[in-house]
Scaffold this active site. Sequence first.
Site, PDB file in Angstrom:
ATOM      1  N   ASP A 164       0.762  -1.443  -0.075  1.00  0.00           N
ATOM      2  CA  ASP A 164      -0.070  -0.013   0.121  1.00  0.00           C
ATOM      3  C   ASP A 164       0.907   1.159  -0.014  1.00  0.00           C
ATOM      4  O   ASP A 164       2.170   1.335  -0.402  1.00  0.00           O
ATOM      5  CB  ASP A 164      -0.951  -0.009   1.263  1.00  0.00           C
ATOM      6  CG  ASP A 164      -2.257   0.499   0.899  1.00  0.00           C
ATOM      7  OD1 ASP A 164      -2.312   1.799   0.735  1.00  0.00           O
ATOM      8  OD2 ASP A 164      -3.532  -0.263   0.702  1.00  0.00           O
ATOM      9  N   HIS A 213      -3.631   5.949   3.964  1.00  0.00           N
ATOM     10  CA  HIS A 213      -4.526   4.826   3.266  1.00  0.00           C
ATOM     11  C   HIS A 213      -3.796   3.405   3.858  1.00  0.00           C
ATOM     12  O   HIS A 213      -4.683   2.501   4.266  1.00  0.00           O
ATOM     13  CB  HIS A 213      -4.556   4.801   1.878  1.00  0.00           C
ATOM     14  CG  HIS A 213      -5.330   3.789   1.368  1.00  0.00           C
ATOM     15  ND1 HIS A 213      -5.163   2.464   0.821  1.00  0.00           N
ATOM     16  CD2 HIS A 213      -6.623   3.892   0.686  1.00  0.00           C
ATOM     17  CE1 HIS A 213      -5.799   1.955   0.265  1.00  0.00           C
ATOM     18  NE2 HIS A 213      -7.094   2.843   0.342  1.00  0.00           N
ATOM     19  N   SER A 401     -11.029  -1.019  -1.139  1.00  0.00           N
ATOM     20  CA  SER A 401      -9.752  -1.332  -0.415  1.00  0.00           C
ATOM     21  C   SER A 401      -9.735  -1.618   0.975  1.00  0.00           C
ATOM     22  O   SER A 401      -8.942  -2.183   1.661  1.00  0.00           O
ATOM     23  CB  SER A 401      -8.928  -0.122  -0.770  1.00  0.00           C
ATOM     24  OG  SER A 401      -9.480   1.033  -0.133  1.00  0.00           O
ATOM     25  N   PRO A 439     -28.915 -12.037  -7.221  1.00  0.00           N
ATOM     26  CA  PRO A 439     -29.728 -13.052  -7.830  1.00  0.00           C
ATOM     27  C   PRO A 439     -29.058 -14.700  -7.762  1.00  0.00           C
ATOM     28  O   PRO A 439     -27.964 -14.673  -7.230  1.00  0.00           O
ATOM     29  CB  PRO A 439     -29.672 -12.829  -9.418  1.00  0.00           C
ATOM     30  CG  PRO A 439     -29.197 -11.331  -9.395  1.00  0.00           C
ATOM     31  CD  PRO A 439     -28.219 -11.206  -8.333  1.00  0.00           C
TER      32      PRO A 439
END
Length: 561
Positions: A164, A213, A401, A439
């Site tokens: 990262d 992050h 993420s 579905p």
Amino acid sequence: MTHLLWARQRTLALVLIASLALPSSADTGTVWVFLKDKNGNDGRPIPWTVHADRELADLPVTQQYAAQLESYGSLRTRSRWLNAVSIELPDADAERLGDLPFVAAVSPVRATRRAVSPAHLPARKTAAPHQDYGPSFEQLNLLGVPLLHTSGLRGEGVRIAIMDTGFNWPDYRAFAHLNVIAARDFINDDEDVTDQRDQPVTGDEFALGQAGHGTRVLGLVAGNDPGQLIGVAPNAEYLLAKVEDLARELPIEEDRWIAGIEWADSMGAHVVNGSLGYTDWDDGTGYTYGDLDGRTALTSIAAQIAVERGLVVVVSAGNEGNKLWHYITAPADAPSVMTVGAVHVQSAMIASFSSRGPTSDGRIKPDVVAPGQFVYSVEGGRGLVPGSFGSQQYGRLNGTSAASPLVAGVAALMLQQDPTLTPHQVNDRLRSTATDLGPVGPDTVFGYGLVNATDAIGLQPEIPDQAKALRPFPNPAVGETPVVHFPFQLIVADQVELSVFDGAGNVVDEIAPQRWVEGTHTMAGQALAWRVPKELATGVYHYRLMSSVFDELGTIAIVRD
């Protein structure tokens, strides 16, 4: 046979890439230089496209070739798996590299901006606290992780690599326990992955928030601050790779991602999490939807090689679902990676931003979904006292993420429980045991469904004969910060919510509907937990505990000291 197959696919990819135009809009650029051969153990060159087996792939790029290329510019990375070197050099010199006798092809290193994480949507009601997990209980409970923790599965003996933007892990109390085996900054070429000032490439990382992050991603899988944040696999071993440069106009560059995953393999990783994605680029050289076939994007090729070498590779689907691109991003198109979409942590509804499938060759992606909207983790920036493990700043975040590391953590728990599982077996179990949310059958929105960690591991919860609400405890709730537990039983997964009223019938607190797995949720640490608000005075309050099959009314007495 598997490795020879991928050697042929890589050859095809190189032919396609070689036909793309080199960058011409800037004074300097970064290009891949793919080599025709590699020296074997005996020092003799072996044609790469014919003998690209694992033994040869483990050998370094031929040093003589790298030395010659370095005379043209600055070498950035050397990929053993692709037998390639990335080099930064003047654009005018890039064309000359193709004339070198040992060069098979030259192509741009692809780069893109990080997709901005979607702004979070506030919860409709207050999130449920928990005496041990705190607000992070929601995301773990939706996956069925608390039962695995109760059974002693917390990631021991499993090595997880996180790739990262960087990691301010020494600043947060949630990481004081963290077992970091190794860390590597592939941008500034050192071992410090925290935010620093005056870095040679990224400059003032404090101002950029470079590692924010990555720190938040790490918190979701590795955090351990009881009462606030518990990650899926807090006791695992960790490898931290800093591969994304926020200082550049086009920060996400695939050569560093590839260098990171090769390093993770060399360091003995069992699981790799990648929360970066590659699609189109501002300079016009990006991949098209037609390229998302698992055989064209270099990050996808590298991710697939990693799986074939024995690593479980988990990647985010992308945040393009409500944008023009709409589809998944590379390397999420690689056939054997576990691609993860995002659902809301409370409702399990699909997040509008979660990228959709299929791949361009018609395969189902994403593979599964996990909480990725309104999830809870550390704030991510540098603490007031860096390196003190003292920061207790937390917040909510959104994005696929955030969903990806939760699934990477589940994969680690699966490997702790059964270390003999192969990556393909891990993937098959995650898909086959997922709870179908869309579905009937797999689809291109939810994939095979919401990850069910207890079923994936084979640890079946006790299923009661009937669904019902039981009496809350303790009652009365005594003290300044009491927690009341509301036990119940479910024969199938269901939404459960709580409302608390005063004597006049006014709502004084609520816990939003949360999806709970089937089973008996009767003990402290497993039942729905209500932390009594400080502003509620001594008295008798009414509650309503609801699901689709029970609607229980009762009273709770609160006694302040």
